[in-house]
Design a protein around this motif. Structure first.
Motif, PDB file in Angstrom:
ATOM      1  N   ILE A  64     -18.500   1.061 -11.889  1.00 24.69           N
ATOM      2  CA  ILE A  64     -19.686   0.473 -12.493  1.00 24.69           C
ATOM      3  C   ILE A  64     -20.381   1.572 -13.522  1.00 24.69           C
ATOM      4  N   TYR A  65     -20.187   2.722 -13.410  1.00 25.72           N
ATOM      5  CA  TYR A  65     -20.673   3.985 -14.250  1.00 25.72           C
ATOM      6  C   TYR A  65     -20.029   3.922 -15.588  1.00 25.72           C
ATOM      7  N   LEU A  66     -18.777   3.819 -15.334  1.00 26.08           N
ATOM      8  CA  LEU A  66     -17.756   3.854 -16.625  1.00 26.08           C
ATOM      9  C   LEU A  66     -17.945   2.872 -17.417  1.00 26.08           C
ATOM     10  N   ILE A  67     -18.330   1.694 -16.819  1.00 22.63           N
ATOM     11  CA  ILE A  67     -18.705   0.224 -17.469  1.00 22.63           C
ATOM     12  C   ILE A  67     -20.177   0.568 -18.381  1.00 22.63           C
ATOM     13  N   ILE A  68     -20.932   1.033 -17.573  1.00 25.37           N
ATOM     14  CA  ILE A  68     -22.157   1.357 -18.339  1.00 25.37           C
ATOM     15  C   ILE A  68     -22.090   2.362 -19.490  1.00 25.37           C
ATOM     16  N   LEU A  69     -21.289   3.473 -19.273  1.00 22.66           N
ATOM     17  CA  LEU A  69     -21.314   4.233 -20.320  1.00 22.66           C
ATOM     18  C   LEU A  69     -20.561   3.745 -21.555  1.00 22.66           C
ATOM     19  N   LEU A  70     -19.443   3.010 -21.041  1.00 25.09           N
ATOM     20  CA  LEU A  70     -18.504   2.469 -22.039  1.00 25.09           C
ATOM     21  C   LEU A  70     -19.255   1.194 -23.220  1.00 25.09           C
TER      22      LEU A  70
END
Length: 314
Positions: A34-40
């Protein structure tokens, strides 16, 4: 900002999301994804808008700043949560706890006011299009963004100072997955009436007024849209308004459920659920709602892809 409390607590222990060790790794993988999706998602928005002068209009400048908030806001909580899930080291210093709480509230408040500025931008564009360039000039746009961040970062200072001066003479265990207001007040053995009063007054003066201004803007916007003769034009305008309003309702609904109530009604499971929605849902939805479904943005995104593709083979 005060960094010393009146009690004997030098630090806290954060409960986390689960006491069961076998759930830690799956939760770590879930929230890392989820965090990587938010950042990307938000990084793509930031880079595409930054690299395309065609998108340097008030609406997209607001979106660029919103993407910065949506990167920074979850970053106040999720990296530490991932560290706890992976290592089971859940201790945090008193100063670290106060800093996390301050940044969490400051970035959250900044987002409220930025959404209010975005609602005003859409109000001027739809209700007063002839004066849009004058009323939303670069100077005025920069002023609105500066005001949103200034008020957002100043607003929580008093509350954090009051909380930092409370005595924490009971358990050091924070029944949450980060340093939030309600679980910290539950640990205090001081009288917290003044803190709760400060929360309600601050919430009324700032958060509620920001929501009221946003709602008022959209009442005028919807009224103007209903007067549009073309059904296609009405549908397109309503689609944009519904998306923005959905984010506003999600953001304000969760924050009201979290903070605008007495501390005695605190529920760990309910607060964890609303906190996760508050921290994760809006930063994930914003890229999809505001830009990735926007035709103009998609054209610019394709141009950036083509540039990167060409550079790769040269």
């Amino acid at each position: 900002m005060a960094i010393e409390n009146q009690g004997n607590v030098s630090g806290f222990l954060i409960q986390g999301l689960s006491d069961t060790p076998r759930f830690h790794l799956p939760l770590f993988v879930l929230f890392l994804g989820i965090y990587l999706i938010i950042l990307l998602g938000n990084l793509i928005i930031f880079l595409v808008i930054s690299c395309n002068p065609h998108l340097h209009t008030p609406m997209y400048i607001f979106l660029l700043n919103l993407s910065l908030i949506d990167i920074s806001f979850p970053s106040t909580v999720l990296p530490n949560l991932l560290h706890i899930l992976l290592t089971q080291q859940n201790n945090i210093s008193f100063l670290g706890c106060m800093t996390q709480m301050y940044l969490f509230m400051a970035l959250g408040c900044s987002e409220y006011f930025l959404l209010t500025a975005m609602a005003y931008d859409r109000y001027v564009a739809i209700c007063d299009p002839l004066h849009y360039i004058a009323r939303m000039s670069r100077k005025h746009c920069a002023g609105l963004i500066t005001a949103a961040f200034t008020v957002g970062f100043v607003d929580p200072v008093g509350l954090v100072i009051l909380i930092s001066k409370l005595s924490y003479c009971a358990s050091r265990l924070i029944n949450h997955f980060f340093c939030d207001i309600s679980p910290l007040l539950k640990l205090s053995c001081s009288k917290i009436l003044s803190v709760e009063l400060f929360i309600y007054i601050g919430g009324t003066l700032f958060t509620f007024n920001a929501f009221l201004l946003t709602l008022t803007s959209y009442i005028f916007i919807i009224s103007a849209i209903l007067k549009i003769q073309s059904s296609e034009g009405r549908q397109k305008a309503f689609s944009t308004c519904a998306s923005h309003l959905a984010c506003v309702i999600t953001l304000y609904g969760t924050v009201i459920c979290l903070y605008m109530r007495p501390t005695t009604s605190y529920s760990l499971k309910r607060d964890m659920f609303f906190s996760l929605l508050y921290i994760v849902l809006v930063p994930v939805l914003n890229p999809l709602i505001y830009t990735l479904k926007n035709r103009e943005f998609q054209i610019c995104l394709n141009k950036v892809r083509q540039r990167l593709y060409i550079k790769r083979f040269w």
